[in-house]
Write an enzyme that holds these catalytic residues in place. Structure first.
Site, mmCIF file in Angstrom:
data_model
loop_
_atom_site.group_PDB
_atom_site.id
_atom_site.type_symbol
_atom_site.label_atom_id
_atom_site.label_comp_id
_atom_site.label_asym_id
_atom_site.label_seq_id
_atom_site.Cartn_x
_atom_site.Cartn_y
_atom_site.Cartn_z
ATOM 1 N N ASN A 86 4.372 5.077 1.293
ATOM 2 C CA ASN A 86 4.975 6.561 0.490
ATOM 3 C C ASN A 86 5.012 6.483 2.523
ATOM 4 O O ASN A 86 3.501 6.652 2.978
ATOM 5 C CB ASN A 86 3.698 6.915 -0.334
ATOM 6 C CG ASN A 86 4.220 8.658 0.193
ATOM 7 O OD1 ASN A 86 5.827 8.808 0.446
ATOM 8 N ND2 ASN A 86 3.649 9.402 -0.025
ATOM 9 N N ASP A 153 -0.034 0.109 1.083
ATOM 10 C CA ASP A 153 -0.490 1.377 0.809
ATOM 11 C C ASP A 153 0.672 1.152 -1.226
ATOM 12 O O ASP A 153 -0.519 0.774 -1.844
ATOM 13 C CB ASP A 153 1.228 2.865 1.503
ATOM 14 C CG ASP A 153 1.610 4.088 0.923
ATOM 15 O OD1 ASP A 153 -0.263 4.623 1.361
ATOM 16 O OD2 ASP A 153 1.658 4.271 0.563
ATOM 17 N N TRP A 154 1.057 2.456 -1.570
ATOM 18 C CA TRP A 154 1.876 2.636 -3.460
ATOM 19 C C TRP A 154 1.985 0.949 -3.368
ATOM 20 O O TRP A 154 2.271 0.296 -4.790
ATOM 21 C CB TRP A 154 2.226 3.674 -3.362
ATOM 22 C CG TRP A 154 1.401 4.697 -3.842
ATOM 23 C CD1 TRP A 154 0.961 5.849 -2.624
ATOM 24 C CD2 TRP A 154 0.471 4.481 -4.923
ATOM 25 N NE1 TRP A 154 0.161 6.676 -3.816
ATOM 26 C CE2 TRP A 154 -0.414 6.246 -4.904
ATOM 27 C CE3 TRP A 154 0.544 4.066 -5.793
ATOM 28 C CZ2 TRP A 154 -1.283 7.208 -5.486
ATOM 29 C CZ3 TRP A 154 -0.489 4.251 -7.072
ATOM 30 C CH2 TRP A 154 -1.197 5.614 -6.316
ATOM 31 N N GLU A 177 -3.855 -1.834 4.290
ATOM 32 C CA GLU A 177 -4.322 -0.460 3.400
ATOM 33 C C GLU A 177 -3.760 -0.280 2.516
ATOM 34 O O GLU A 177 -2.955 1.143 2.105
ATOM 35 C CB GLU A 177 -3.519 0.137 4.639
ATOM 36 C CG GLU A 177 -4.202 0.606 6.434
ATOM 37 C CD GLU A 177 -5.711 0.904 5.896
ATOM 38 O OE1 GLU A 177 -4.924 2.411 5.761
ATOM 39 O OE2 GLU A 177 -6.197 0.546 6.537
ATOM 40 N N HIS A 318 -3.032 2.968 9.843
ATOM 41 C CA HIS A 318 -2.496 3.222 8.329
ATOM 42 C C HIS A 318 -1.040 2.353 8.483
ATOM 43 O O HIS A 318 -1.133 1.356 7.071
ATOM 44 C CB HIS A 318 -1.844 4.344 7.212
ATOM 45 C CG HIS A 318 -1.883 4.339 5.964
ATOM 46 N ND1 HIS A 318 -2.742 3.880 4.808
ATOM 47 C CD2 HIS A 318 -0.803 4.635 5.431
ATOM 48 C CE1 HIS A 318 -2.097 3.544 4.025
ATOM 49 N NE2 HIS A 318 -0.900 3.769 3.643
#
Length: 345
Positions: A86, A153-154, A177, A318
């Site tokens: 995201n 991330d996701w 991350e 990130h």
């Protein structure tokens, strides 16, 4: 041979002396329109001579959803699947993939509702909705039995969950991350995540759906370097229209697995994939540790005893792919060559 990366939905062709004839492009466009009309599952459209295009364009359709993806095509017996999070898209991997594509076929999808993939009317884009489209897309790709995952991330949550449910199909996992398990509480979560806690309240509706704060503010603040105007345009393009077009960027923060708060289904999934990965002795893993990072400081403690794991540190917050793409790409390539792929004759 130079590889040509194609964004599937609009069939962008790089400038080259080798291009498809106009009638070939018209035929492809007619096939694409026909595919969308009849809702057929999967098609490969290509020019008469593959050397003219140097790749294949592919479209996937199911349940009124189109998954857009980048595919380098060559070295198809070795597949590396790159999963974004995201609010990004396959574009995040554009400077990483060229380091890996000489030794493997690299595929990077846009998650449903994100990048150039379809928006689904009325969808809340929960974890389970994303996983449904993602897993069915993989099933339709005719990939080798085992694939290598590179997740962020996701994309890490989706990739870890898929790996846990398909253990015999995973050759390796590279992660950065990402969400390696549930957080016991918000107080136990990384400090860098506290800023999005408010998105789980009604305040998030205006902040994200109307003001596009996840893209305009959080994405910008989680990259060290200054992106160009052209780069920002790509990231903003899927979310230009206020309201539901931005729904995926709001739902993802609401799906972060907080054991004391939920959501219960994602907490359960994250607990399960953490248990699997922490005991995956036969699964090679590469942890890309971002410094200073956002989630990475927390991750270091959680995964320090995970078996069969290598670690490489890179500079970044990130969205580390924007700050250290060469270091990440080279690390993945070395890892695959040394730990996963059979030695070349």
């Amino acid at each position: 041979m130079a590889r040509l990366i194609i964004y599937i939905n609009d069939l962008r062709l790089k400038k080259s002396s080798k291009v498809c004839k106009s009638e070939d492009i018209e035929n492809i466009n007619r096939m694409k329109k026909l595919l969308l009309l009849v809702g057929y599952c999967f098609i490969i459209a290509k020019c008469q001579s593959i050397s003219e295009l140097e790749s294949q364009s592919q479209i996937y359709v199911r349940q009124s959803g189109v998954i857009n993806y980048v595919d380098t095509v060559e070295n198809s017996d070795r597949v590396v699947l790159f999963l974004h999070g995201n609010p990004t898209s396959s574009y995040l991997w554009r400077n990483v993939i060229p380091h890996v594509s000489p030794i493997a076929r690299c595929i990077a999808p846009d998650l449903i509702g994100m990048g150039k993939s379809s928006k689904i009317e009325g969808s809340l884009y929960t974890f389970q909705v994303h996983y449904k489209f993602f897993s069915r897309w993989i099933d339709s790709m005719n990939l080798p039995k085992k694939i290598n995952l590179v997740v962020h991330d996701w994309g890490s949550g989706l990739g870890f969950h898929w790996a846990n449910l398909n253990r015999n199909r995973v050759a390796s996992i590279t992660y950065m991350e990402g969400f390696v398990g549930p957080f016991e509480s918000w107080e136990a979560a990384p400090p860098g995540l506290q800023i999005i806690r408010s998105y789980r309240s009604y305040d998030g509706e205006e902040s994200v759906l109307q003001n596009n704060s996840f893209v305009n503010t959080l994405l910008r603040e989680a990259i060290i370097r200054q992106l160009t105007d052209e780069e920002w345009e790509v990231y903003r393009e899927p979310y230009l229209e206020p309201g539901e077009s931005r729904r995926p960027t709001l739902t993802w923060p609401r799906e972060i697995p907080i054991a004391s708060e939920g959501p219960a289904d994602v907490v359960k999934f994250a607990t399960d994939w953490n248990g699997f990965l922490s005991r995956s002795y036969n699964l090679p893993k590469l942890f890309i540790d971002a410094v200073p990072g956002v989630i990475s400081p927390y991750t270091r403690e959680v995964v320090k005893d995970w078996p069969n794991q290598s670690t490489v540190r890179v500079r970044g917050l990130h969205y580390v792919q924007e700050d250290s793409p060469d270091q990440i790409g080279n690390a993945i390539r070395r890892f695959l060559r040394n730990n996963v792929f059979d030695p070349e004759p």
